[in-house]
Design a protein around this motif. Structure first.
Motif, mmCIF file in Angstrom:
data_model
loop_
_atom_site.group_PDB
_atom_site.id
_atom_site.type_symbol
_atom_site.label_atom_id
_atom_site.label_comp_id
_atom_site.label_asym_id
_atom_site.label_seq_id
_atom_site.Cartn_x
_atom_site.Cartn_y
_atom_site.Cartn_z
ATOM 1 N N VAL A 101 -11.501 10.652 -52.431
ATOM 2 C CA VAL A 101 -11.403 11.858 -51.609
ATOM 3 C C VAL A 101 -12.011 11.500 -50.262
ATOM 4 O O VAL A 101 -13.117 10.946 -50.199
ATOM 5 N N ILE A 102 -11.266 11.772 -49.206
ATOM 6 C CA ILE A 102 -11.777 11.591 -47.849
ATOM 7 C C ILE A 102 -12.112 12.982 -47.328
ATOM 8 O O ILE A 102 -11.227 13.816 -47.151
ATOM 9 N N HIS A 103 -13.400 13.219 -47.130
ATOM 10 C CA HIS A 103 -13.876 14.529 -46.676
ATOM 11 C C HIS A 103 -13.904 14.533 -45.148
ATOM 12 O O HIS A 103 -14.445 13.611 -44.538
ATOM 13 N N THR A 104 -13.311 15.556 -44.543
ATOM 14 C CA THR A 104 -13.361 15.709 -43.093
ATOM 15 C C THR A 104 -13.641 17.170 -42.773
ATOM 16 O O THR A 104 -13.206 18.061 -43.499
ATOM 17 N N VAL A 105 -14.394 17.380 -41.706
ATOM 18 C CA VAL A 105 -14.790 18.734 -41.322
ATOM 19 C C VAL A 105 -13.961 19.172 -40.124
ATOM 20 O O VAL A 105 -14.101 18.622 -39.023
ATOM 21 N N GLY A 106 -13.086 20.129 -40.356
ATOM 22 C CA GLY A 106 -12.257 20.653 -39.282
ATOM 23 C C GLY A 106 -13.016 21.639 -38.421
ATOM 24 O O GLY A 106 -13.999 22.247 -38.858
ATOM 25 N N PRO A 107 -12.542 21.824 -37.198
ATOM 26 C CA PRO A 107 -13.165 22.799 -36.304
ATOM 27 C C PRO A 107 -12.717 24.226 -36.624
ATOM 28 O O PRO A 107 -11.616 24.443 -37.131
ATOM 29 N N VAL A 108 -13.573 25.168 -36.306
ATOM 30 C CA VAL A 108 -13.209 26.579 -36.358
ATOM 31 C C VAL A 108 -12.393 26.857 -35.099
ATOM 32 O O VAL A 108 -12.767 26.442 -33.998
ATOM 33 N N TRP A 109 -11.250 27.542 -35.251
ATOM 34 C CA TRP A 109 -10.397 27.832 -34.115
ATOM 35 C C TRP A 109 -11.096 28.788 -33.157
ATOM 36 O O TRP A 109 -11.836 29.689 -33.571
ATOM 37 N N SER A 110 -10.858 28.588 -31.876
ATOM 38 C CA SER A 110 -11.426 29.452 -30.853
ATOM 39 C C SER A 110 -10.349 29.813 -29.842
ATOM 40 O O SER A 110 -9.593 28.936 -29.402
ATOM 41 N N ALA A 111 -10.296 31.074 -29.480
ATOM 42 C CA ALA A 111 -9.337 31.522 -28.466
ATOM 43 C C ALA A 111 -9.837 31.182 -27.060
ATOM 44 O O ALA A 111 -9.059 31.179 -26.113
ATOM 45 N N THR A 112 -11.123 30.867 -26.922
ATOM 46 C CA THR A 112 -11.704 30.650 -25.592
ATOM 47 C C THR A 112 -12.075 29.197 -25.312
ATOM 48 O O THR A 112 -12.418 28.859 -24.186
ATOM 49 N N GLU A 113 -12.039 28.331 -26.321
ATOM 50 C CA GLU A 113 -12.424 26.924 -26.141
ATOM 51 C C GLU A 113 -11.388 26.037 -26.827
ATOM 52 O O GLU A 113 -11.051 26.261 -27.982
ATOM 53 N N ASP A 114 -10.897 25.021 -26.128
ATOM 54 C CA ASP A 114 -9.913 24.105 -26.704
ATOM 55 C C ASP A 114 -10.630 23.091 -27.595
ATOM 56 O O ASP A 114 -11.337 22.212 -27.096
ATOM 57 N N ARG A 115 -10.443 23.230 -28.889
ATOM 58 C CA ARG A 115 -11.066 22.329 -29.853
ATOM 59 C C ARG A 115 -10.039 21.408 -30.519
ATOM 60 O O ARG A 115 -10.307 20.818 -31.557
ATOM 61 N N SER A 116 -8.864 21.287 -29.900
ATOM 62 C CA SER A 116 -7.791 20.501 -30.507
ATOM 63 C C SER A 116 -8.164 19.027 -30.662
ATOM 64 O O SER A 116 -7.714 18.372 -31.606
ATOM 65 N N ALA A 117 -9.005 18.490 -29.773
ATOM 66 C CA ALA A 117 -9.427 17.086 -29.907
ATOM 67 C C ALA A 117 -10.214 16.875 -31.202
ATOM 68 O O ALA A 117 -10.110 15.814 -31.828
ATOM 69 N N LEU A 118 -10.980 17.874 -31.609
ATOM 70 C CA LEU A 118 -11.733 17.763 -32.865
ATOM 71 C C LEU A 118 -10.790 17.788 -34.065
ATOM 72 O O LEU A 118 -10.993 17.050 -35.033
ATOM 73 N N LEU A 119 -9.744 18.627 -34.002
ATOM 74 C CA LEU A 119 -8.784 18.667 -35.099
ATOM 75 C C LEU A 119 -8.013 17.341 -35.172
ATOM 76 O O LEU A 119 -7.794 16.794 -36.257
ATOM 77 N N ALA A 120 -7.641 16.798 -34.028
ATOM 78 C CA ALA A 120 -6.974 15.490 -34.014
ATOM 79 C C ALA A 120 -7.906 14.421 -34.585
ATOM 80 O O ALA A 120 -7.466 13.551 -35.355
#
Length: 171
Positions: free
Chosen positions: A80-99
């Motif tokens: 199992v490879i555990h990864t912690v995704g970001p919480v989505w935000s309407a005011t901050e671009d967190r797409s780099a963390l999801l990538a």
């Protein structure tokens, strides 16, 4: 060699692959959604290794966008490879963390020698990431990441998630 991307609508805990990616929380102690399902089905060996990781290297928890591997316990996978995704935000671009979740999971898979990897739709549950955008980021990142993984299988829980990913895979 290019990595093949496939889609499955179903339960990620039933996938016979080398590695299953867990949309974990930073504590690595299990939780709801995919994380809870993986811990329940995989059994106590996964939690035991997560506790060891917390005691040795991740005392403050696993950082968002990072990835680490444990045994798969009773799952039909090796790791199992555990990864912690970001919480989505309407005011901050967190797409780099999801990538980063996808890139780092593939990096760990490469270190393990995994050839087949199953991903869930990271951050789309209680973390609230819009499914279409999460699918776009996941597919683009996997396509753009150099890896020795031969097959990335996106395992989507319902038809809406499956369709969002299918849209991204269409030419």
């Amino acid at each position: 060699m290019s990595t093949s991307l496939t889609l499955v609508q179903g339960d990620i805990t039933e996938q016979s692959v080398d590695a299953v990616v867990n949309a974990a929380n930073s504590s690595l102690m299990g939780g709801g959604g995919v994380d809870g399902a993986i811990h329940r089905r995989g059994g106590p060996d996964i939690l035991a290794e997560c506790r060891d990781l917390r005691a040795s290297r991740y005392g403050r928890g696993l950082a968002t966008g990072a990835a680490v591997a444990t045994t798969a316990g009773r799952l039909p996978a090796r790791w199992v490879i555990h990864t912690v995704g970001p919480v989505w935000s309407a005011t901050e671009d967190r797409s780099a963390l999801l990538a980063s979740c996808h890139r780092e999971s593939l990096r760990v898979a490469d270190e393990l020698g995994a050839r087949t990897v199953a991903f869930p739709a990271i951050s789309t549950g209680v973390y609230g990431w819009p499914m279409g955008d999460a699918a776009r980021i996941a597919v683009e990142t996997v396509r753009d990441t150099e890896t020795t993984v031969e097959e990335v299988r996106f395992v989507l829980f319902d038809e809406a998630a499956y369709e969002a990913f299918a849209t991204q895979l269409r030419p």
